[in-house]
Write an enzyme that holds these catalytic residues in place. Structure first.
Site, PDB file in Angstrom:
ATOM      1  N   ARG A  36       0.824  -1.215   0.000  1.00 46.43           N
ATOM      2  CA  ARG A  36       0.000   0.000   0.000  1.00 46.43           C
ATOM      3  C   ARG A  36       0.858   1.265   0.000  1.00 46.43           C
ATOM      4  O   ARG A  36       0.461   2.283  -0.568  1.00 46.43           O
ATOM      5  CB  ARG A  36      -0.933   0.007   1.207  1.00 46.43           C
ATOM      6  CG  ARG A  36      -2.106  -0.927   0.975  1.00 46.43           C
ATOM      7  CD  ARG A  36      -3.037  -0.951   2.153  1.00 46.43           C
ATOM      8  NE  ARG A  36      -4.295  -1.590   1.780  1.00 46.43           N
ATOM      9  CZ  ARG A  36      -5.126  -2.131   2.655  1.00 46.43           C
ATOM     10  NH1 ARG A  36      -4.843  -2.126   3.941  1.00 46.43           N
ATOM     11  NH2 ARG A  36      -6.250  -2.675   2.240  1.00 46.43           N
ATOM     12  N   LYS A 198     -16.015 -13.832   4.062  1.00 42.53           N
ATOM     13  CA  LYS A 198     -16.939 -12.832   4.612  1.00 42.53           C
ATOM     14  C   LYS A 198     -18.287 -12.921   3.898  1.00 42.53           C
ATOM     15  O   LYS A 198     -18.694 -12.013   3.184  1.00 42.53           O
ATOM     16  CB  LYS A 198     -16.335 -11.437   4.493  1.00 42.53           C
ATOM     17  CG  LYS A 198     -15.218 -11.201   5.515  1.00 42.53           C
ATOM     18  CD  LYS A 198     -14.691  -9.781   5.438  1.00 42.53           C
ATOM     19  CE  LYS A 198     -13.488  -9.698   4.556  1.00 42.53           C
ATOM     20  NZ  LYS A 198     -13.030  -8.365   4.232  1.00 42.53           N
ATOM     21  N   GLY A 354      -8.320  -7.757   0.083  1.00 50.26           N
ATOM     22  CA  GLY A 354      -7.012  -7.937   0.691  1.00 50.26           C
ATOM     23  C   GLY A 354      -6.460  -9.345   0.508  1.00 50.26           C
ATOM     24  O   GLY A 354      -5.335  -9.535   0.037  1.00 50.26           O
ATOM     25  N   GLY A 377     -13.751  -3.878   0.240  1.00 49.50           N
ATOM     26  CA  GLY A 377     -15.089  -3.302   0.400  1.00 49.50           C
ATOM     27  C   GLY A 377     -15.339  -2.200  -0.614  1.00 49.50           C
ATOM     28  O   GLY A 377     -16.410  -2.145  -1.226  1.00 49.50           O
TER      29      GLY A 377
HETATM   30  P1  ADP Z   1     -10.892 -10.766   0.586  1.00 52.85           P
HETATM   31  O1  ADP Z   1      -9.951 -10.339   1.658  1.00 52.85           O
HETATM   32  O2  ADP Z   1     -10.219 -11.051  -0.714  1.00 52.85           O
HETATM   33  O3  ADP Z   1     -12.046  -9.816   0.444  1.00 52.85           O
HETATM   34  P2  ADP Z   1     -12.247 -12.592   2.404  1.00 52.85           P
HETATM   35  O4  ADP Z   1     -11.631 -11.841   3.518  1.00 52.85           O
HETATM   36  O5  ADP Z   1     -13.715 -12.555   2.261  1.00 52.85           O
HETATM   37  O6  ADP Z   1     -11.546 -12.186   1.008  1.00 52.85           O
HETATM   38  O7  ADP Z   1     -11.887 -14.137   2.505  1.00 52.85           O
HETATM   39  C1  ADP Z   1     -10.573 -14.621   2.544  1.00 52.85           C
HETATM   40  C2  ADP Z   1     -10.469 -15.829   3.419  1.00 52.85           C
HETATM   41  O8  ADP Z   1     -11.404 -16.814   3.041  1.00 52.85           O
HETATM   42  C3  ADP Z   1      -9.120 -16.484   3.339  1.00 52.85           C
HETATM   43  O9  ADP Z   1      -8.457 -16.295   4.560  1.00 52.85           O
HETATM   44  C4  ADP Z   1      -9.440 -17.959   3.075  1.00 52.85           C
HETATM   45  O10 ADP Z   1      -8.673 -18.835   3.865  1.00 52.85           O
HETATM   46  C5  ADP Z   1     -10.897 -18.059   3.458  1.00 52.85           C
HETATM   47  N1  ADP Z   1     -11.581 -19.167   2.809  1.00 52.85           N
HETATM   48  C6  ADP Z   1     -11.663 -19.442   1.493  1.00 52.85           C
HETATM   49  N2  ADP Z   1     -12.334 -20.584   1.273  1.00 52.85           N
HETATM   50  C7  ADP Z   1     -12.684 -21.068   2.481  1.00 52.85           C
HETATM   51  C8  ADP Z   1     -13.397 -22.226   2.927  1.00 52.85           C
HETATM   52  N3  ADP Z   1     -13.874 -23.132   2.060  1.00 52.85           N
HETATM   53  N4  ADP Z   1     -13.560 -22.384   4.250  1.00 52.85           N
HETATM   54  C9  ADP Z   1     -13.077 -21.490   5.127  1.00 52.85           C
HETATM   55  N5  ADP Z   1     -12.412 -20.376   4.777  1.00 52.85           N
HETATM   56  C10 ADP Z   1     -12.215 -20.162   3.464  1.00 52.85           C
HETATM   57 MG    MG Z   2     -10.042 -10.476   3.787  1.00 50.88          MG
END
Ligand code: ADP
Ligand code: MG
Length: 397
Positions: A36, A198, A354, A377
């Site tokens: 960043r 999330k 992220g 977000g």
């Molecule tokens: P981003 O940061 O890209 O917006 P999120 O924070 O929503 O994405 O999700 C990322 C997390 O989701 C990662 O830490 C990953 O380990 C978790 N994840 C992905 N698939 C699964 C799953 N099947 N079960 C539990 N956690 C998962």
């Molecule tokens: Mg995340």
């Protein structure tokens, strides 16, 4: 671009207050990942080159009101000095007499970083007096913090009301340009890949995008809630029970509107949440009751790939599996590879969030997609067609 950008302003001799996103991980007093900070360099270098006086402000983490050394931006000032190859001054606060004195002593081409704006609870309340105080430090306000643009806080939104000259920085400009391509005049087929953990934050996004996209490819933790909604056994997988009804609605709506909606057909299941768990690839209707889904399977990758092959615009938010564990990273990395291939063939590919950004760099493919957004977000709200307050606050040309 309708917004005034930093290129439209005359900066020489001016005090330029820049909202950057220096919300970076700090480990033992050092910056652990400087992505960043590096993203903000073009804007900072422009101000230096033009002979402006750069006053940088940011938040870091979620301090609970008042100073807390854990959330100090001091290590960031030191790191920024190294990146810029010049000394960066650091103010012990973001408002007050001492800060004002430091600002007044700034010379053309110098850089001052203010302390974490969230040490003042007024920041997140978008308090008018606090915003006015921040604004009083400068002649010009530049917002380059895309990752915080979906929040109306004093340093991202309020402050703009008290300065005549406002602009967006290069990072913000780059983000908006790429994301705009995904919302207006976009080339179809338009495909959204959603995964991650999330679910409650993002499931609404699916609903809001349903009239815009041609296909949804759902993986990661997100898929489990849909699989459960369809009546599958998902064992101990991450599921958001209170979103099952919404998931059913979305499935019905997608069918009615003839939007392609792909869920995993096979998955990698594990007997515990750990890299050294026992694991197996099974069809989605063969998930064992005590096990959990941690990745999408090879047949799913193949089917997702068939849709992605023909796509012209692709948006990806949320990893396909627990990519932090080597044994469950395959689905995510395979999808990243497919994205890199279709980008070569001319598709616009945007990765946001992220963890998604960190997954694509772990795959070594961050430079092989069209755009990696610094905002999770913020990028999703933008794609839904929402107006980001931090962008709206900047004057139009
Ligand atoms: P981003 O940061 O890209 O917006 P999120 O924070 O929503 O994405 O999700 C990322 C997390 O989701 C990662 O830490 C990953 O380990 C978790 N994840 C992905 N698939 C699964 C799953 N099947 N079960 C539990 N956690 C998962
Ligand atoms: Mg995340």
């Amino acid at each position: 671009m309708r917004k005034v950008t930093i290129d439209d302003l005359h900066l020489k001799g001016k005090k330029v207050l820049v909202r950057v996103d220096f919300n970076v991980p700090i480990e033992s007093g050092k910056v652990a990942d400087d992505t960043r900070i590096r993203e903000a360099l073009p804007t900072i270098r422009k101000i230096i080159a033009d002979g402006g006086k750069a006053i940088l402000m940011s938040h870091l983490g979620r301090p609970k009101g008042g100073f807390d050394p854990k959330y100090s931006l001091k290590p960031v000032a030191e790191h920024l000095s190294t990146l810029l190859g010049m000394s960066v001054k650091f103010a012990p606060d973001c408002v007050g007499d001492e800060v004002r004195k430091m600002v007044d002593e700034l010379k053309e081409g110098e850089v001052l970083l203010l302390e974490n704006v969230r040490f003042h609870p007024e920041e997140e309340k978008n308090d008018e007096n606090f915003a006015r105080e921040l604004a009083s430090l400068a002649d010009v306000y530049v917002n380059d913090a895309f990752g915080s643009a979906h929040r109306a806080h004093a340093s991202t939104e309020g402050v703009a009301r008290f300065l005549k000259e406002t602009a967006i920085g290069y990072l913000m400009q780059k983000e908006i340009e790429y994301l705009s391509k995904a919302t207006s005049n976009l080339e179809k087929p338009y495909v959204a890949i959603l995964g991650g953990a999330k679910v409650s934050d993002k499931i609404q996004v699916i609903k809001n995008l349903i009239d815009k996209v041609d296909a949804f490819l759902i993986g990661g933790g997100m898929a489990n809630t849909f699989l459960k909604a369809k009546g599958y056994e998902v064992g101990k997988s991450l599921v958001e029970e209170d979103k099952i009804e919404l998931a059913k609605e979305i499935l019905d709506e997608a069918e009615e509107k003839k939007v392609t909606f792909l869920l995993p057909v096979d998955c990698v299941i594990a007997n515990k949440f750990a890299n050294d768990a026992e694991f197996e690839v099974v069809a989605v209707d063969k998930v064992k009751p005590d096990w959990m889904i941690l990745d999408i399977g090879p047949e799913t990758v193949k089917r997702f790939g068939e849709v992605l092959e023909n796509a012209k615009t692709i948006v990806w938010n949320g990893p396909m599996g627990v990519f932090e564990f080597e044994n469950f990273a395959k689905g995510t990395f395979e999808i990243a590879k497919i994205l890199a291939e279709v980008t070569k063939k001319g598709a616009i590919t945007i990765v946001g969030g992220g963890d998604s950004a960190s997954a694509i760099s772990k795959a070594g493919l961050a430079n092989s997609v069209s755009h990696v957004s610094t905002g999770g977000g913020a990028s999703l709200e933008f794609l839904e067609g929402k107006v980001l307050p931090g962008v709206a606050a900047i004057r139009d040309k």
